[in-house]
Design a protein around this motif. Structure first.
Motif, PDB file in Angstrom:
ATOM      1  N   PHE A 167       0.832  -1.198   0.000  1.00  0.00           N
ATOM      2  CA  PHE A 167       0.000   0.000   0.000  1.00  0.00           C
ATOM      3  C   PHE A 167       0.874   1.257   0.000  1.00  0.00           C
ATOM      4  O   PHE A 167       1.775   1.391   0.833  1.00  0.00           O
ATOM      5  CB  PHE A 167      -0.903   0.020   1.230  1.00  0.00           C
ATOM      6  CG  PHE A 167      -1.919  -1.088   1.257  1.00  0.00           C
ATOM      7  CD1 PHE A 167      -3.186  -0.897   0.727  1.00  0.00           C
ATOM      8  CD2 PHE A 167      -1.609  -2.323   1.805  1.00  0.00           C
ATOM      9  CE1 PHE A 167      -4.134  -1.919   0.747  1.00  0.00           C
ATOM     10  CE2 PHE A 167      -2.541  -3.351   1.834  1.00  0.00           C
ATOM     11  CZ  PHE A 167      -3.807  -3.149   1.299  1.00  0.00           C
ATOM     12  N   ARG A 168       0.608   2.162  -0.942  1.00  0.00           N
ATOM     13  CA  ARG A 168       1.208   3.483  -0.895  1.00  0.00           C
ATOM     14  C   ARG A 168       0.318   4.359  -0.026  1.00  0.00           C
ATOM     15  O   ARG A 168      -0.861   4.553  -0.325  1.00  0.00           O
ATOM     16  CB  ARG A 168       1.327   4.082  -2.293  1.00  0.00           C
ATOM     17  CG  ARG A 168       2.284   3.336  -3.202  1.00  0.00           C
ATOM     18  CD  ARG A 168       3.031   4.282  -4.153  1.00  0.00           C
ATOM     19  NE  ARG A 168       2.184   5.314  -4.727  1.00  0.00           N
ATOM     20  CZ  ARG A 168       1.585   5.228  -5.913  1.00  0.00           C
ATOM     21  NH1 ARG A 168       1.721   4.123  -6.635  1.00  0.00           N
ATOM     22  NH2 ARG A 168       0.860   6.222  -6.378  1.00  0.00           N
ATOM     23  N   ILE A 169       0.861   4.862   1.062  1.00  0.00           N
ATOM     24  CA  ILE A 169       0.096   5.687   1.992  1.00  0.00           C
ATOM     25  C   ILE A 169       0.436   7.137   1.711  1.00  0.00           C
ATOM     26  O   ILE A 169       1.532   7.605   2.024  1.00  0.00           O
ATOM     27  CB  ILE A 169       0.387   5.291   3.447  1.00  0.00           C
ATOM     28  CG1 ILE A 169       0.048   3.805   3.660  1.00  0.00           C
ATOM     29  CG2 ILE A 169      -0.390   6.151   4.418  1.00  0.00           C
ATOM     30  CD1 ILE A 169       0.259   3.311   5.076  1.00  0.00           C
ATOM     31  N   GLU A 170      -0.511   7.870   1.100  1.00  0.00           N
ATOM     32  CA  GLU A 170      -0.261   9.208   0.587  1.00  0.00           C
ATOM     33  C   GLU A 170      -1.060  10.240   1.380  1.00  0.00           C
ATOM     34  O   GLU A 170      -2.285  10.149   1.463  1.00  0.00           O
ATOM     35  CB  GLU A 170      -0.663   9.275  -0.886  1.00  0.00           C
ATOM     36  CG  GLU A 170       0.010   8.205  -1.743  1.00  0.00           C
ATOM     37  CD  GLU A 170      -0.556   8.143  -3.149  1.00  0.00           C
ATOM     38  OE1 GLU A 170      -1.622   8.767  -3.384  1.00  0.00           O
ATOM     39  OE2 GLU A 170       0.061   7.487  -4.009  1.00  0.00           O
ATOM     40  N   PRO A 171      -0.384  11.235   1.970  1.00  0.00           N
ATOM     41  CA  PRO A 171      -1.110  12.300   2.681  1.00  0.00           C
ATOM     42  C   PRO A 171      -2.031  13.049   1.728  1.00  0.00           C
ATOM     43  O   PRO A 171      -1.720  13.239   0.550  1.00  0.00           O
ATOM     44  CB  PRO A 171       0.006  13.201   3.199  1.00  0.00           C
ATOM     45  CG  PRO A 171       1.230  12.332   3.197  1.00  0.00           C
ATOM     46  CD  PRO A 171       1.068  11.404   2.040  1.00  0.00           C
TER      47      PRO A 171
END
Length: 310
Positions: A255-259
């Motif tokens: 998972f790419r966790i992007e703000p």
């Protein structure tokens, strides 16, 4: 004396055949996953039905203690040692390839004896490794402007990107006050999947993030009854998009966790490359609603708050 048509684990030639034989053993028992779990519990053993479903579905390999509990729950306890020996022989062969995609267990685990003392040692080793795997170092991260903007919303610049909280975390849908992403079930699919439920009902399950570099993570669950599992976005219909915990974490989703959103909002988009973004199904923030992968739309239903667990 062997009954006519009785399964013989010593005659099984490969891992795929072994898993197929386990499925036959379950069918002959006439018990559901839930009933097998209860049957094992009556003997003081742990046989999580979600883990068992993954084993019989060819998604992960059986641990020795789970295999023994399953065989006894199916009523074939007199030959439990034979099943264990057959599994060790098949999985321990050099170069043995799994036709079902099952990960072969580490050789150092399979080399342990199957006596009562050996099984106790195995359980001790597995618990120790599981606990050690639950402790992670946390890093701040950055990404290119193009990747940040693809997540939808207003992204912060790299210089002000927040660091994720350390230790145990809670993942909360922004549209569902008081609800957290945790384990649950959906109609028509027996294994556990990700749903939203009241945050005060999440324990004793713990959620941790395993950093993989940059802003990529595995989302790891740990439950004392079910062990460790990492979320995998399912691809097969009719459950495509559901997130299921897999014991084989190397086969789980990255998972790419992007703000996203205003600075300091702790809002994030959870994206899987080539598959889409995680979101809450529908618009009603009700308890038990499944969490599902879908096309990235930049909507609040695909935004989550990640914070330290109490």
């Amino acid at each position: 004396m062997r009954r006519t048509g009785e399964l013989d684990p010593q005659q099984i030639e490969d891992i795929a055949g072994f898993i197929a034989a386990l499925r036959q053993l379950k069918e002959r028992s006439g018990l559901t996953y839930r009933q097998l779990e209860k049957e094992a519990a009556a003997r003081g053993e742990v046989l999580p039905r979600s883990t068992l479903a993954n084993v019989l579905g060819g998604k992960t390999s059986p641990r020795l203690e789970l295999l023994a509990a399953f065989v006894r729950a199916c009523g074939d306890g007199e030959r439990a040692a034979q099943w264990l020996e057959a599994w060790e022989e098949l999985a321990g062969r050099d170069g043995q390839a799994s036709e079902s995609g099952i990960r072969r267990p580490a050789r150092w685990i399979l080399s342990l004896p199957t006596s009562r003392g050996g099984l106790a040692l195995l359980v001790s080793v597995v618990v120790t490794v599981s606990l050690a795997a639950s402790v992670w170092m946390w890093v701040s991260y950055g990404e290119s402007d193009s990747n940040r903007q693809a997540g939808g919303g207003v992204s912060a610049s790299p210089s002000v990107w927040p660091s994720l909280p350390s230790g145990r975390v809670r993942i909360r849908p922004v549209l569902a006050e008081g609800l957290c992403v945790t384990d649950g079930r959906v109609q028509g699919y027996e294994p556990f999947v990700a749903v939203q439920r009241p945050c005060d009902e999440v324990a004793p399950q713990e959620t941790l993030l395993e950093p993989l570099g940059g802003n990529s993570f595995r989302i790891q669950w740990y439950h004392p009854d079910h062990g460790k599992g990492c979320l995998k976005a399912l691809a097969a219909k009719p459950v495509a998009g559901l997130l299921e915990p897999w014991e084989a974490c190397e086969q789980s989703s990255r998972f790419r966790i992007e703000p996203t959103g205003p600075e300091g909002s702790s809002r994030y988009v959870l994206r899987v490359s080539g598959e889409g973004c995680v979101g809450i199904t529908g618009t009603a923030p009700s308890e038990g609603t499944e969490v599902r992968m879908g096309p990235c739309r930049g909507e609040p239903s695909q935004q989550f708050i990640i914070e330290s667990a109490p």
